[in-house]
Design a protein around this motif. Structure first.
Motif, short mmCIF file in Angstrom:
data_model
loop_
_atom_site.label_atom_id
_atom_site.label_comp_id
_atom_site.label_asym_id
_atom_site.label_seq_id
_atom_site.Cartn_x
_atom_site.Cartn_y
_atom_site.Cartn_z
N ASN B 13 0.88 -1.14 0.00
CA ASN B 13 0.00 0.00 0.00
C ASN B 13 0.92 1.20 0.00
O ASN B 13 1.91 1.24 0.71
N SER B 15 0.75 3.91 1.29
CA SER B 15 0.88 4.67 2.52
C SER B 15 1.53 3.86 3.63
O SER B 15 1.73 4.35 4.72
N THR B 16 1.83 2.62 3.37
CA THR B 16 2.46 1.84 4.43
C THR B 16 3.93 1.63 4.14
O THR B 16 4.40 1.83 3.04
N ALA B 17 4.60 1.23 5.14
CA ALA B 17 6.00 0.90 4.95
C ALA B 17 6.08 -0.29 4.01
O ALA B 17 5.20 -1.12 3.97
N GLU B 72 5.23 -7.22 11.13
CA GLU B 72 5.29 -6.11 10.20
C GLU B 72 4.40 -4.96 10.65
O GLU B 72 4.74 -3.80 10.54
N SER B 73 3.29 -5.32 11.18
CA SER B 73 2.34 -4.29 11.58
C SER B 73 2.65 -3.74 12.95
O SER B 73 1.92 -2.92 13.46
N ILE B 75 5.21 -2.03 13.81
CA ILE B 75 5.89 -0.74 13.85
C ILE B 75 4.86 0.33 14.17
O ILE B 75 3.90 0.52 13.43
N PHE B 343 -1.04 -14.79 17.34
CA PHE B 343 -2.03 -14.70 18.42
C PHE B 343 -1.41 -15.01 19.78
O PHE B 343 -1.49 -14.22 20.70
N LYS B 435 -1.39 -1.21 23.16
CA LYS B 435 -1.92 -2.56 23.33
C LYS B 435 -3.29 -2.70 22.66
O LYS B 435 -3.61 -3.78 22.15
N THR B 436 -4.07 -1.64 22.67
CA THR B 436 -5.34 -1.72 21.97
C THR B 436 -5.11 -1.99 20.49
O THR B 436 -5.76 -2.85 19.89
N GLY B 440 -5.84 -5.56 18.89
CA GLY B 440 -6.80 -5.49 17.79
C GLY B 440 -6.26 -6.23 16.58
O GLY B 440 -6.98 -7.02 15.95
N LEU B 441 -4.99 -6.01 16.31
CA LEU B 441 -4.37 -6.69 15.18
C LEU B 441 -4.30 -8.19 15.43
O LEU B 441 -4.61 -8.99 14.53
N PHE B 443 -6.19 -9.95 17.30
CA PHE B 443 -7.55 -10.48 17.18
C PHE B 443 -7.92 -10.63 15.71
O PHE B 443 -8.50 -11.63 15.28
N HIS B 444 -7.55 -9.63 14.95
CA HIS B 444 -7.89 -9.66 13.53
C HIS B 444 -7.24 -10.86 12.85
O HIS B 444 -7.89 -11.60 12.12
#
Lengths: 571, 478
Positions: B13, B15-17, B72-73, B75, B343, B435-436, B440-441, B443-444
């Motif tokens: 994307n 807009s992402t790294a 990756e997410s 960061i 997870f 942490k939220t 969230g990630l 969980f996703h």
């Protein structure tokens, strides 16, 4: 002398192995059974307590028309929703909808599970049997009338066995065409008697094996649990008998299900007294028709194992030993190539069935645990949600709590779906176990054949011995002119014995041929049945997996959708 | 998985790294949005040439590549490219950035002394760094050094936690363990690099830029001469205060009684309990997936053999069911791995973070005690000084100097204590927000994985169903 000994040394082990594998498979079978019966306990338990499932108040319960069949009456269809978890009914299943109606997988056939609480997908066959309902219920504790020697051992349970026959099959003989319902009380001992009678009368048939006596279980298990287990096992057993094309129509079975009061089939006397009596007459006269063409010297058509005739036991044992060790070719051997091949195939099948059944058990357990763990995760998240909500200071915590709650709910839902799926899986894969159980019947039918053959062989070698003796005597007496009186008398005696033995041999051969014929027919029938059962099993298993997996996917997809804003670049 | 760019890092994307991922180096880790360094294939070990260590089993590692979604997410957004101000990640000259990736774990040494070394790649445009890109080799103990230095210097900040010291010996060099640790170390340095205060630390710069020998020297210098005595001194002090506490009849050391702080402590301790329990269940869930996979594969085999007994076309249906079972077994194993990395590991990291907060509690308690003691003594000295002043004693001058020194020390202690409070108050907000996002990630990814697995299962069985239908039609059942 070495030659034959070695050869026989190679011959004998397979039998032992066969025995072992039998014992093994039996053990695994019962383990499987207990696993199978413990898992869907909720289901079978509910069928016990559910008022809808109790037998209708009137025993003679006429059904309006024969066309209504299985699921025709409204009570049945409402009750079925009690029994079955909300399975496929609410699942969108369009591509396969058209096929749902058969094989016990569709909702239509599911109604049959009211009538057969084990509801393995065999309603097609059940439809062919004379019975549209067999239920075992109302276990009742009773006191032994005769004083038992063992203190406290004087109680037993009786079960109410309710059956409804298809129109036109009822035995009341007055041509009534409406289905009739019967209710009798029987205890487990009566079932043992029934199965013994059947085993005697239907040699060579694959008689479904009866539930174990399980003395140990009765002491280990809780009374209620044990009684419930036995109740459902009995119900299954009776259904299997009813579905058998010959046994299901047999008089023994009919008497067992219909005769009021005490079971008229005489209980089998124990071995010792049988030995003393020498022989026990068949109970055929009870039915007054002598149904199967029983031949005169009845002893020969019965296997010697039961201990009717000590002398015969020894003789046949000797014959068996001669066969195995003597290296002498018996006068009559199993020559039916097709049968031998088939037998080998069945042994192979039994082995595969046994391992498949074991693996099915492992699979079912794994599926159960994943569901349980999923539930525990859900619970842990629920606790976490509660904690976070109570302690929340920042809005980020509240957001997290909400997300956690979402996941928790999904996990709990998933856990429930897993459990429902598993109950269904157990139901379907139970077919494997059932057929493994039937393999016991096959084996005993085969051994009936072997023992009948042994009887023939014994009689033939008896005859041979007798003939030799006669020949010898004749040769000896011919040397003396005018004959030796005593010798001539002896020859006469021997000739008489030979005649009787010839008769017996004739009977034994006929019996053997009859068993062979039964074996053959039964093998064909079983092959077909197994194919049908397996097909239903596969279908049921797969449909369930698809349906529940779709539901699971939906549950999780929703959560994934709700949390997708956390993926960077998606925000 | 998207990070599996097969060496040709596709832009996920704009807009992402960018994730530079080359399968052979399994660098599915956060790298940044500047020039994308594309190492030629085969250059995997060029930096490690010093020791010709056998490469890790690349095939096992390859299958681990797909897990990097979570890492990756991880960061935090502030080091990612500026969201709206600049939409061109390729021209980063404007916005300052610092991005680090920990890659290429390689086993070095033998036997007991064997260890894993990692390549730590730094990309930055910050002027205080030597250049736009620097690559160093670091091992686990170097990360520990960095952690301890920061913990010592930045009291009150929740220092990002390190992955556990060592697993059971048997698993220490398992591909899965190595990959999990690599991911955790990557997250560790990137959290430091994205922390407003920590990223300015000299120690971080040392860690990222010094060559291996210099690093070694610094560490041995500190552990040999500097660090240990300091530790000992601290220990002495602790024992001393405890003894005086007892002697003076102070049963309990002085503690803060701020209700809000009490509440925070209560929260953190409760949170730890809940998370530990949840994480334990997550471990079990991973195990259950593996077990179900295993049993499905065994079941598939047994079903195939059983089908062979049936022979004809029904046998084929069995075979189909069997092979699908085996196929699904693989899917289950994959999902088990996905669960573990995306997870279970985040949950474990959550627990570690909470534990790092607990560390700062003890720092705060120490600082508070020191602050109280010094304030107390200063007061005494002040009274003493006043007395001396009234008496016009000769000792006044001496006492005044002593008082001034003590007062300065006391003020310093108070300041330090207050800094800790201030930092913690900021940190807790950061922690909650972070942490939220992270949970969230997690969980996703959890839900996504489960949904995918369920869909795969449904698809596989559906295809068997068509075979069954075909069979029952052909054999005239119905």
């Amino acid at each position: 002398m070495m030659g034959p000994e070695i050869a026989s040394g190679f011959d004998s082990p397979p039998e032992r192995e066969e025995m072992e594998s039998l014992a093994l498979s039996d053990a695994s079978a019962s383990a499987y059974r207990s696993a199978m019966s413990s898992i869907p306990a909720s289901i079978s338990a509910s069928s016990d307590g559910d008022p809808l499932l109790a037998p209708p108040p009137t025993l003679h319960f006429p059904i309006s028309s024969s066309a209504s069949g299985h699921g025709g009456n409204p009570a049945t269809s409402t009750a079925s929703s009690f029994l079955d978890p909300p399975s496929y009914a609410d699942v969108v299943f369009s591509p396969f909808d058209s096929h749902n109606g058969h094989g016990g997988c569709g909702s239509g056939a599911d109604n049959g599970s009211l009538l057969r609480s084990d509801s393995s997908p065999r309603s097609a066959r059940a439809a062919k049997s004379d019975y549209i309902k067999i239920s075992v219920s109302n276990p009742h504790k009773e006191q032994e009338t005769a004083n038992s020697l063992v203190p406290g051992g004087g109680t037993y349970f009786t079960y109410l066995i309710t059956t409804r026959m298809r129109a036109g099959f009822a035995a009341n003989g007055d041509g009534e065409s409406e289905p009739v319902e019967f209710g009798v009380r029987r205890r487990f001992r009566d079932v043992v008697t029934l199965s013994d009678r059947l085993a005697e009368a239907y040699r060579g048939f694959f008689i479904p094996p009866r539930p174990d006596k399980s003395v140990v279980e009765s002491q280990v298990l809780q009374k209620n649990e044990f009684v419930e287990q036995r109740r459902s096992a009995l119900e299954k057993y009776l259904w299997r008998l009813a579905e058998h094309p010959v046994i299901g129509k047999s008089d023994e079975f009919r008497v067992f299900l219909q005769a009021k009061g005490k079971l008229p089939l005489p209980t089998t006397t124990d071995v010792a007294s049988r030995m003393l009596d020498g022989a026990v007459r068949l109970p055929k006269q009870l039915f007054g028709e002598g149904a199967a063409a029983q031949v005169v010297p009845q002893e020969v058509v019965q296997p010697a194992k039961g201990g009717r005739d000590l002398l015969r036991i020894f003789k046949e044992l000797k014959q068996a030993v001669t066969n195995e060790w003597g290296g002498v070719k018996p006068l009559l051997v199993e020559e039916d190539k097709e049968f031998l091949e088939k037998k080998e195939k069945m042994q192979d099948l039994e082995q595969q069935l046994s391992s498949a059944s074991q693996q099915a058990e492992v699979l079912v357990n794994a599926q159960q645990s994943i569901g349980e763990t999923m539930g525990e995760i859900g619970l842990a998240f629920i606790k976490l949600t509660k904690f976070e909500t109570e302690e929340a200071v920042y809005s980020s915590q509240r957001i997290r709590a909400a997300d956690t709650k979402n996941v928790a709910t999904a996990a709990v839902k998933a856990s429930r779906l897993y459990r429902e799926l598993n109950a269904q899986t157990v139901k379907h894969l139970d077919t494997l176990h059932e057929h493994l159980g039937l393999m016991l019947a096959v084996n005993s039918a085969f051994s009936e054949r072997t023992s009948a053959l042994l009887t023939v062989q014994t009689l033939m070698s008896d005859l041979a011995t007798l003939n030799t003796r006669v020949d010898k005597l004749e040769a000896a007496s011919s040397k003396i002119f005018g004959g030796d009186r005593s010798r001539l008398h002896k020859i006469e005696e021997l000739r008489e014995t030979i005649r009787v033995t010839e008769d017996a041999k004739g009977c034994a051969i006929r019996e053997y041929e009859r068993i062979k014929e039964n074996n053959r027919n039964e093998l064909n029938r079983l092959d077909q049945e197994r194919k049908d059962d397996f097909l239903s099993m596969l279908k049921g298993f797969v449909i369930n997996q698809v349906a529940y997996s779709e539901k699971l996917a939906n549950v999780w997809a929703t959560v994934a959708e709700d949390t997708s804003n956390y993926v960077r670049g998606n925000s | 998985m998207s990070a599996l760019g097969g060496g040709g890092g596709a832009l996920r994307n704009a807009s992402t790294a960018l994730a530079i991922s080359s399968t052979e180096s399994f660098a599915g880790t956060p790298s940044c949005h500047t020039k994308r360094v594309r190492r030629p294939p085969g250059s995997f070990y060029w930096l490690h040439a010093v020791t010709p260590a056998p490469p890790l089993d690349t095939t096992t590692l390859k299958q681990l590549v797909f897990v990097s979604d979570y890492a990756e997410s991880m960061i935090p957004p502030e080091i990612g490219p500026p969201k709206s101000s600049s939409q061109s990640p390729r021209s980063p000259s404007g916005a300052p950035f610092l991005s680090i990736s920990v890659t290429d774990p390689v086993k070095l040494g033998n036997g007991v002394q064997a260890y894993i070394s990692y390549r730590v790649i730094t990309k930055t445009n910050l002027p205080e760094f030597q250049g736009p890109e620097k690559i160093v080799i670091r091992r686990y103990s170097d990360f520990v050094w960095l952690h301890d230095k920061l913990a010592d210097k930045y009291k009150g900040i929740f220092i990002p936690p390190l992955p556990e010291k060592s697993a059971v010996e048997k698993f220490r060099f398992s591909a899965e363990f190595i990959e999990m640790r690599r991911q955790a170390l990557d997250i560790f340095v990137n959290r430091i690099a994205s922390h407003p205060e920590l990223k300015q630390s000299e120690d971080l710069k040392t860690f990222l830029e010094e060559d291996e020998e210099a690093m070694e020297r610094i560490r041995s210098f500190e552990t040999g001469i500097f660090k240990k005595p300091a530790d000992l001194l601290q220990m002495f002090k602790d024992v001393q205060t405890k003894v005086t506490d007892v002697v003076l009849g102070k049963e309990k050391p002085v503690e803060e009684t701020d209700p809000e702080y009490e509440k925070l402590k209560h929260y953190i301790f409760g949170l730890e309990d809940h998370l530990t329990e949840t994480q334990k269940q997550a471990v079990r869930l991973v195990k259950r997936h593996r077990e179900l996979g295993q049993s499905l594969s065994e079941f598939g085999k047994a079903i195939k053999l059983l089908g062979a007994c049936e022979g004809d076309s029904l046998g084929k249906v069995f075979a189909e069911l069997g092979s699908k079972s085996e196929l699904l077994s693989i899917k289950l194993q994959k999902e088990a791995h996905n669960l573990l990395m995306n997870f279970e590991e985040p949950l474990k990291d959550y627990v570690r973070c909470v534990q790092s907060i607990k560390d700062s509690f003890s720092h705060r308690a120490n600082a508070f005690r020191l602050h109280c003691e010094l304030t107390e003594t200063t007061k005494l000295k002040e009274i003493n000084l006043e007395k001396l002043n009234l008496m016009r004693s000769d000792k006044t001058r001496e006492a005044e100097i002593e008082y001034r020194e003590l007062k300065a020390e006391s003020e310093e202690a108070t300041r330090r204590f207050e800094t800790i409070i201030k930092r913690m108050n900021e940190e807790i907000v950061r922690f909650q927000e972070q942490k939220t996002a992270e949970m969230g990630l997690a969980f996703h990814l959890f839900a996504k994985g489960q949904a995918k697995l369920a869909n795969d299962i449904a698809d596989a069985w559906r295809s068997v169903l068509t075979k069954i239908e075909a069979y029952s039609l052909s054999s005239g059942h119905d």
